[in-house]
Design a protein around this motif. Structure first.
Motif, PDB file in Angstrom:
ATOM      1  N   ALA A  42     -32.451  18.776  -9.585  1.00 31.57           N
ATOM      2  CA  ALA A  42     -32.885  19.663  -8.502  1.00 31.57           C
ATOM      3  C   ALA A  42     -31.741  19.905  -7.526  1.00 31.57           C
ATOM      4  O   ALA A  42     -31.510  21.048  -7.083  1.00 31.57           O
ATOM      5  N   TRP A  43     -30.994  18.850  -7.178  1.00 31.10           N
ATOM      6  CA  TRP A  43     -29.865  19.012  -6.268  1.00 31.10           C
ATOM      7  C   TRP A  43     -28.774  19.882  -6.882  1.00 31.10           C
ATOM      8  O   TRP A  43     -28.228  20.780  -6.224  1.00 31.10           O
ATOM      9  N   ALA A  44     -28.447  19.644  -8.144  1.00 31.73           N
ATOM     10  CA  ALA A  44     -27.387  20.407  -8.793  1.00 31.73           C
ATOM     11  C   ALA A  44     -27.755  21.883  -8.906  1.00 31.73           C
ATOM     12  O   ALA A  44     -26.925  22.768  -8.686  1.00 31.73           O
ATOM     13  N   GLY A  45     -29.009  22.160  -9.259  1.00 34.52           N
ATOM     14  CA  GLY A  45     -29.427  23.548  -9.396  1.00 34.52           C
ATOM     15  C   GLY A  45     -29.455  24.289  -8.078  1.00 34.52           C
ATOM     16  O   GLY A  45     -29.090  25.469  -8.003  1.00 34.52           O
ATOM     17  N   ALA A  46     -29.881  23.601  -7.025  1.00 32.07           N
ATOM     18  CA  ALA A  46     -30.044  24.264  -5.732  1.00 32.07           C
ATOM     19  C   ALA A  46     -28.773  24.185  -4.887  1.00 32.07           C
ATOM     20  O   ALA A  46     -28.139  25.204  -4.603  1.00 32.07           O
ATOM     21  N   ALA A  47     -28.400  22.988  -4.472  1.00 32.31           N
ATOM     22  CA  ALA A  47     -27.317  22.829  -3.498  1.00 32.31           C
ATOM     23  C   ALA A  47     -25.930  22.992  -4.111  1.00 32.31           C
ATOM     24  O   ALA A  47     -25.036  23.573  -3.500  1.00 32.31           O
ATOM     25  N   LEU A  48     -25.737  22.472  -5.322  1.00 33.88           N
ATOM     26  CA  LEU A  48     -24.394  22.461  -5.896  1.00 33.88           C
ATOM     27  C   LEU A  48     -23.963  23.831  -6.411  1.00 33.88           C
ATOM     28  O   LEU A  48     -22.817  24.241  -6.229  1.00 33.88           O
ATOM     29  N   VAL A  49     -24.883  24.575  -7.046  1.00 29.02           N
ATOM     30  CA  VAL A  49     -24.519  25.831  -7.695  1.00 29.02           C
ATOM     31  C   VAL A  49     -25.338  27.013  -7.166  1.00 29.02           C
ATOM     32  O   VAL A  49     -24.785  28.018  -6.725  1.00 29.02           O
ATOM     33  N   GLY A  50     -26.652  26.899  -7.209  1.00 27.43           N
ATOM     34  CA  GLY A  50     -27.504  28.045  -6.891  1.00 27.43           C
ATOM     35  C   GLY A  50     -27.282  28.608  -5.505  1.00 27.43           C
ATOM     36  O   GLY A  50     -27.234  29.839  -5.317  1.00 27.43           O
ATOM     37  N   ARG A  51     -27.133  27.753  -4.507  1.00 24.16           N
ATOM     38  CA  ARG A  51     -26.977  28.224  -3.128  1.00 24.16           C
ATOM     39  C   ARG A  51     -25.698  29.019  -2.945  1.00 24.16           C
ATOM     40  O   ARG A  51     -25.678  30.061  -2.263  1.00 24.16           O
ATOM     41  N   GLU A  52     -24.597  28.566  -3.562  1.00 20.08           N
ATOM     42  CA  GLU A  52     -23.329  29.274  -3.408  1.00 20.08           C
ATOM     43  C   GLU A  52     -23.344  30.616  -4.127  1.00 20.08           C
ATOM     44  O   GLU A  52     -22.747  31.585  -3.655  1.00 20.08           O
ATOM     45  N   LEU A  53     -24.019  30.685  -5.262  1.00 21.07           N
ATOM     46  CA  LEU A  53     -24.117  31.963  -5.961  1.00 21.07           C
ATOM     47  C   LEU A  53     -25.028  32.925  -5.213  1.00 21.07           C
ATOM     48  O   LEU A  53     -24.753  34.134  -5.132  1.00 21.07           O
ATOM     49  N   GLU A  54     -26.106  32.417  -4.664  1.00 18.38           N
ATOM     50  CA  GLU A  54     -27.045  33.272  -3.941  1.00 18.38           C
ATOM     51  C   GLU A  54     -26.428  33.816  -2.651  1.00 18.38           C
ATOM     52  O   GLU A  54     -26.647  34.977  -2.288  1.00 18.38           O
ATOM     53  N   SER A  55     -25.646  32.989  -1.966  1.00 21.60           N
ATOM     54  CA  SER A  55     -25.062  33.409  -0.691  1.00 21.60           C
ATOM     55  C   SER A  55     -23.784  34.224  -0.852  1.00 21.60           C
ATOM     56  O   SER A  55     -23.315  34.845   0.108  1.00 21.60           O
ATOM     57  N   GLY A  56     -23.190  34.213  -2.038  1.00 19.07           N
ATOM     58  CA  GLY A  56     -21.939  34.930  -2.259  1.00 19.07           C
ATOM     59  C   GLY A  56     -20.700  34.106  -1.968  1.00 19.07           C
ATOM     60  O   GLY A  56     -19.574  34.590  -2.131  1.00 19.07           O
ATOM     61  N   THR A  57     -20.877  32.850  -1.555  1.00 19.68           N
ATOM     62  CA  THR A  57     -19.725  31.993  -1.271  1.00 19.68           C
ATOM     63  C   THR A  57     -18.876  31.771  -2.511  1.00 19.68           C
ATOM     64  O   THR A  57     -17.637  31.717  -2.436  1.00 19.68           O
ATOM     65  N   ALA A  58     -19.524  31.635  -3.653  1.00 17.76           N
ATOM     66  CA  ALA A  58     -18.783  31.406  -4.896  1.00 17.76           C
ATOM     67  C   ALA A  58     -17.887  32.585  -5.231  1.00 17.76           C
ATOM     68  O   ALA A  58     -16.708  32.406  -5.589  1.00 17.76           O
ATOM     69  N   LYS A  59     -18.398  33.788  -5.094  1.00 18.30           N
ATOM     70  CA  LYS A  59     -17.590  34.974  -5.423  1.00 18.30           C
ATOM     71  C   LYS A  59     -16.395  35.091  -4.489  1.00 18.30           C
ATOM     72  O   LYS A  59     -15.315  35.526  -4.906  1.00 18.30           O
TER      73      LYS A  59
END
Length: 260
Positions: free
Chosen positions: A96-113
């Motif tokens: 749950a942590w990896a899906g949400a905080a580690l990866v999902g949140r950064e992709l959703e917010s655009g931080t990863a891009k």
């Protein structure tokens, strides 16, 4: 002659950002390790020896309660079973942590891009996150497995749990860190596939939970021709690590396809 340009500081900044992202999770993980290891050692060094020598052990429950301070919440076997169950489901929380905080949140917010355009390639971004999380998970899971096996092996005549029970079978060896790594890989895969925090959290937790529950069926099958804890345990560990590797490869493949 013009001087050579200095190495870009962006990768260093990215590493600092990664450390900041992992710091809260590392603190939580360290706290979890301290509590679980301390609790297990307390059982082994204090609670079980006390109950072994309790004069009221073989008498009526009222005398036992008076002489030994017994309660359902402090009985060594009950506490041990609770700790074993908690460890077997720790992988669900990791997913749950990896899906949400580690990866999902950064992709959703655009931080990863933003990171991809300034410093890191998508593959290096994901690899850095997975390695930074996998190392403490594997080390901590290995430590928990060693302490758990020490307690159960030393006190198994007093702790009535059989090695075939999930709460003993899973935490006693490398299957525990393998499950934690599987949760990490499934969480990363869900985060990249869904790119949204809450859906990734739910999907990763659900898939990991189903896999954890199905494991009993997996090790029930070879128990007939195979004998002994370690033979079956290592076989199931190899299966879980193969699943974790497949989920990791899937995460990189989806990321590559979406960032071409």
């Amino acid at each position: 002659m013009t001087a050579l340009p200095a190495a870009p500081a962006a990768p260093a900044a990215a590493h600092r950002s990664l450390r900041r992202l992992h710091r809260p999770a590392l603190l939580v993980w360290a706290g979890f390790l301290l509590v679980m290891v301390g609790w297990l050692l307390w059982l082994h060094l204090s609670k079980v020896p006390t109950e072994r020598t309790c004069p009221g052990l073989h008498f009526d429950s009222e005398k036992y309660a008076a002489d030994c301070g017994y309660s359902a919440f402090t009985d060594a076997n009950n506490v041990f079973n609770f700790l074993g169950e908690a460890l077997t489901y720790a992988c669900v929380a990791v997913a749950a942590w990896a899906g949400a905080a580690l990866v999902g949140r950064e992709l959703e917010s655009g931080t990863a891009k933003l990171a991809w355009t300034q410093s890191l390639s998508p593959a290096r971004w994901l690899a850095g996150k997975l390695v930074a999380a996998a190392l403490p998970l594997a080390a901590g899971g290995g430590l928990l497995a060693l302490v758990f096996d020490l307690v159960w092996s030393s006190d198994k005549d007093w702790l009535v749990s059989n090695w075939t029970y999930d709460r003993v079978f899973i935490p006693r060896g490398p299957l525990l860190p393998a499950l934690l790594l599987l949760g990490l890989a499934v969480g990363a895969l869900a985060g990249i596939a869904l790119q949204r925090t809450l859906p990734a959290l739910g999907a990763a937790a659900a898939v990991t939970l189903v896999t954890r529950l199905y494991l009993r069926e997996a090790w029930q099958q070879p128990r007939g021709p195979l004998h002994g804890f370690w033979t079956v345990h290592l076989l199931v560990t190899a299966m879980v690590l193969a699943l974790a590797a497949a989920a990791t490869v899937g995460a990189f493949c989806i990321l590559r396809r979406r960032t071409r």
